[in-house]
Design a protein around this motif. Structure first.
Motif, short mmCIF file in Angstrom:
data_model
loop_
_atom_site.label_atom_id
_atom_site.label_comp_id
_atom_site.label_asym_id
_atom_site.label_seq_id
_atom_site.Cartn_x
_atom_site.Cartn_y
_atom_site.Cartn_z
N SER A 150 51.87 -7.32 23.36
CA SER A 150 51.52 -8.22 22.27
C SER A 150 52.74 -9.01 21.82
O SER A 150 52.65 -10.21 21.54
CB SER A 150 50.95 -7.42 21.10
OG SER A 150 50.58 -8.28 20.05
N LYS A 151 53.91 -8.35 21.75
CA LYS A 151 55.14 -9.03 21.36
C LYS A 151 55.55 -10.08 22.40
O LYS A 151 56.02 -11.17 22.05
CB LYS A 151 56.27 -8.02 21.17
CG LYS A 151 56.13 -7.17 19.91
CD LYS A 151 57.32 -6.22 19.77
CE LYS A 151 57.20 -5.39 18.49
NZ LYS A 151 58.34 -4.44 18.36
N ILE A 152 55.37 -9.74 23.70
CA ILE A 152 55.69 -10.70 24.76
C ILE A 152 54.82 -11.94 24.63
O ILE A 152 55.31 -13.08 24.66
CB ILE A 152 55.49 -10.06 26.17
CG1 ILE A 152 56.49 -8.92 26.39
CG2 ILE A 152 55.61 -11.12 27.27
CD1 ILE A 152 56.20 -8.09 27.63
N GLU A 153 53.53 -11.71 24.47
CA GLU A 153 52.58 -12.83 24.42
C GLU A 153 52.82 -13.73 23.21
O GLU A 153 52.59 -14.94 23.28
CB GLU A 153 51.14 -12.30 24.38
CG GLU A 153 50.68 -11.71 25.70
CD GLU A 153 49.21 -11.33 25.69
OE1 GLU A 153 48.67 -11.10 26.79
OE2 GLU A 153 48.60 -11.27 24.60
N ASN A 154 53.27 -13.15 22.13
CA ASN A 154 53.47 -13.91 20.89
C ASN A 154 54.93 -14.33 20.68
O ASN A 154 55.32 -14.71 19.57
CB ASN A 154 52.96 -13.11 19.69
CG ASN A 154 51.45 -12.98 19.73
OD1 ASN A 154 50.73 -13.96 19.65
ND2 ASN A 154 50.96 -11.75 19.88
N THR A 168 59.53 -11.09 21.58
CA THR A 168 60.55 -10.38 22.35
C THR A 168 60.68 -11.06 23.70
O THR A 168 59.76 -11.79 24.13
CB THR A 168 60.19 -8.90 22.53
OG1 THR A 168 61.32 -8.21 23.08
CG2 THR A 168 59.00 -8.72 23.47
N GLU A 169 61.80 -10.85 24.36
CA GLU A 169 62.02 -11.43 25.69
C GLU A 169 62.02 -10.30 26.71
O GLU A 169 62.91 -9.44 26.72
CB GLU A 169 63.36 -12.17 25.71
CG GLU A 169 63.50 -13.11 26.89
CD GLU A 169 64.73 -14.01 26.77
OE1 GLU A 169 65.42 -14.16 27.78
OE2 GLU A 169 64.97 -14.53 25.67
N ALA A 170 61.01 -10.27 27.56
CA ALA A 170 60.86 -9.19 28.53
C ALA A 170 61.77 -9.40 29.74
O ALA A 170 62.19 -10.52 30.03
CB ALA A 170 59.41 -9.11 28.98
N SER A 171 62.03 -8.31 30.44
CA SER A 171 62.85 -8.39 31.66
C SER A 171 62.06 -9.10 32.76
O SER A 171 60.84 -9.16 32.74
CB SER A 171 63.22 -6.98 32.14
OG SER A 171 62.06 -6.30 32.60
N TYR A 210 51.90 -18.15 28.35
CA TYR A 210 51.32 -18.37 29.68
C TYR A 210 50.56 -17.12 30.14
O TYR A 210 49.43 -17.21 30.64
CB TYR A 210 52.47 -18.70 30.66
CG TYR A 210 52.01 -18.95 32.07
CD1 TYR A 210 51.63 -20.21 32.48
CD2 TYR A 210 51.96 -17.90 33.00
CE1 TYR A 210 51.20 -20.44 33.76
CE2 TYR A 210 51.54 -18.13 34.29
CZ TYR A 210 51.16 -19.40 34.68
OH TYR A 210 50.73 -19.62 35.96
N ILE A 211 51.18 -15.97 29.98
CA ILE A 211 50.52 -14.70 30.35
C ILE A 211 49.27 -14.48 29.50
O ILE A 211 48.22 -14.08 30.01
CB ILE A 211 51.52 -13.52 30.21
CG1 ILE A 211 52.54 -13.58 31.35
CG2 ILE A 211 50.81 -12.17 30.18
CD1 ILE A 211 53.71 -12.63 31.19
N LYS A 212 49.40 -14.76 28.21
CA LYS A 212 48.26 -14.58 27.31
C LYS A 212 47.08 -15.44 27.74
O LYS A 212 45.92 -14.98 27.77
CB LYS A 212 48.68 -14.93 25.88
CG LYS A 212 47.56 -14.76 24.85
CD LYS A 212 48.08 -15.08 23.45
CE LYS A 212 47.00 -14.88 22.40
NZ LYS A 212 47.50 -15.17 21.04
N LEU A 213 47.36 -16.69 28.08
CA LEU A 213 46.29 -17.60 28.46
C LEU A 213 45.60 -17.13 29.74
O LEU A 213 44.37 -17.13 29.83
CB LEU A 213 46.86 -19.01 28.66
CG LEU A 213 45.85 -20.12 28.94
CD1 LEU A 213 44.75 -20.17 27.87
CD2 LEU A 213 46.55 -21.47 29.01
N HIS A 214 46.39 -16.69 30.72
CA HIS A 214 45.81 -16.19 31.97
C HIS A 214 44.99 -14.93 31.72
O HIS A 214 43.92 -14.74 32.30
CB HIS A 214 46.90 -15.90 33.00
CG HIS A 214 47.09 -17.03 33.97
ND1 HIS A 214 46.20 -17.32 34.97
CD2 HIS A 214 48.07 -17.96 34.08
CE1 HIS A 214 46.61 -18.36 35.66
NE2 HIS A 214 47.75 -18.78 35.14
#
Length: 421
Positions: free
Chosen positions: A32-36, A39-42, A6-10
């Motif tokens: 990059s890890k979050i978008e793909n 990893t799970e971010a806080s 979702y973040i990547k698309l925006h």
């Protein structure tokens, strides 16, 4: 939808680099890890990223967006007022930029269909390319529409083999979904039309019958009429003329009940072609003129009627009427913005224009160097037979027998391919 894609698309929509979005929040590599989804971010990191992107998190708004999206999808599914479709699209696009919504990916996929309805083919391709990198994150529903709308794009470009490949992949997704019967029937009808374009006649009949069974239960007269037209075309091809006429007349009756001019005139166009096939030029011309004289038909229907009348009048040596139709067609093409979408009409009109003026050099250059390769590329065997024969007769009149034999041979070889489809 997962927050990373979702973040990547925006970010992509806002033409922001990963470095620009990540600056002061996380490292470029971590983003990059979050978008793909590696990893799970806080929640704090997600909140900061969304704030920089200008996204508001509001579940109540998400429900409103979801309902509005569904209304818009239905507009794209049925024939609707384009102005209303555009208005709703603009409202949704604005909401999607401002709020977090699980509907975003499906909305972005439906944009492909939206651009195709507006004949904005370059925008549709740009949208396909924009989403391609993310397609690995799509769920089954996303993939169903992704492949279906990519097939719609291929169809718009007359790439029917590729379109069929996309539609069949979409069909495979049906086992994993609980879609309404009407949406399933819509795909079946689309596959039937594509089989018809590829001259897979028995398959076109099979899928039309499947779709019409569902549309009848829904009392959807327009969609039933569309299926009857495909059946009419299919039965004409296997020379079951009575069945063909019956299906076309049923389509026309349903069009009249629904007061749908496009259905009525599409039926007239196909009845014209049927009578032309049978050699009844007078009846064929009658039906084509019906289409041409209707002010409500769309530009494609009008141009198809014009090109059909050019062929009919030329075949009975009524050259005054042929010239009249050629002038009509040239005027229509001159007023078109998207000429690429009507390329086959351009070739037909100008081929006959040069032929009737006996401008041999321009006729040969256009048909040999442009039109024949275009028909071969798009595997339009029926037209390829006709125009190869036309070239054969042209060279025969000029006593260029070697060239004449070459194109008669092409017509015969193509005809063999056509009847073996």
């Amino acid at each position: 939808m997962e927050i990373g894609p979702y973040i990547k698309l925006h970010r992509i929509k806002q033409e922001m680099t990963q470095a620009e979005l990540a600056e002061g929040i996380v490292s470029f590599a971590y983003l990059s890890k979050i978008e793909n989804q590696k990893t799970e971010a806080s929640s704090n990191v997600i909140s900061l990223l969304c704030t920089r992107l200008g996204i508001q998190m509001n579940n109540e708004t998400d429900e409103t967006i979801r309902d509005k999206c569904q209304q818009w999808y239905e507009m794209l599914f049925e024939v609707n007022d384009k102005e209303e479709i555009i208005k709703t699209y603009k409202e949704l696009n604005s909401l999607m930029y401002e709020h977090h919504s699980d509907s975003l990916i499906l909305f972005e996929i439906h944009k492909i269909r939206y651009f195709l309805i507006l004949s904005e083919f370059e925008e549709a391709l740009t949208q396909i390319n924009r989403l391609a990198d993310m397609s690995g994150t799509f769920d089954s529903l996303h993939l169903f529409y992704w492949y279906k709308f990519k097939g719609n794009y291929n169809t718009a470009k007359n790439e029917f083999n590729q379109a069929m490949r996309m539609y069949k992949i979409a069909e495979e997704k049906l086992n994993q979904l609980e879609l309404s019967e009407e949406k399933i029937a819509d795909l079946q009808y689309t596959i039937a039309v594509t089989h018809s374009k590829l001259h897979n006649t028995l398959e076109a009949i099979e899928y039309s019958d499947k779709a019409i069974d569902i549309f009848r239960k829904q009392y959807n007269f327009i969609r039933c009429a569309q299926c009857h037209i495909v059946l009419g075309i299919s039965y004409r091809r296997i020379r079951m003329y009575d069945k063909s006429i019956k299906n076309h007349n049923l389509a026309k009756h349903l069009g009249e009940l629904s007061k749908n001019r496009q259905i009525i005139q599409l039926t007239n166009q196909n009845l014209g072609y049927l009578h032309s096939t049978k050699g009844d030029r007078k009846k064929a011309i009658h039906y084509y003129v019906e289409v041409l004289n209707d002010p409500e038909v769309d530009m494609n229907a009008r141009l198809t009627a014009v090109t059909s009348l050019i062929k009919e009048y030329y075949s009975i040596y009524d050259f005054d009427k042929t010239r009249e139709m050629i002038d009509n067609g040239i005027e229509l093409l001159d007023n078109m913005k998207n000429k690429e979408a009507f390329k086959i009409h351009y070739y037909v009109i100008n081929s006959y224009n040069y032929a009737i003026r006996q401008d041999n050099e321009k006729f040969e250059t256009l048909v040999i160097n442009e039109f024949i390769p275009y028909l071969q590329k798009h595997k339009d065997f029926a037209n390829l037979v006709d125009y190869a024969k036309m070239l054969g007769r042209h060279f025969e009149r000029l006593n260029k027998y070697k060239d004449s034999v070459k194109y008669y041979k092409l017509a015969n070889v193509t005809y063999e391919e056509l009847i073996n489809l």
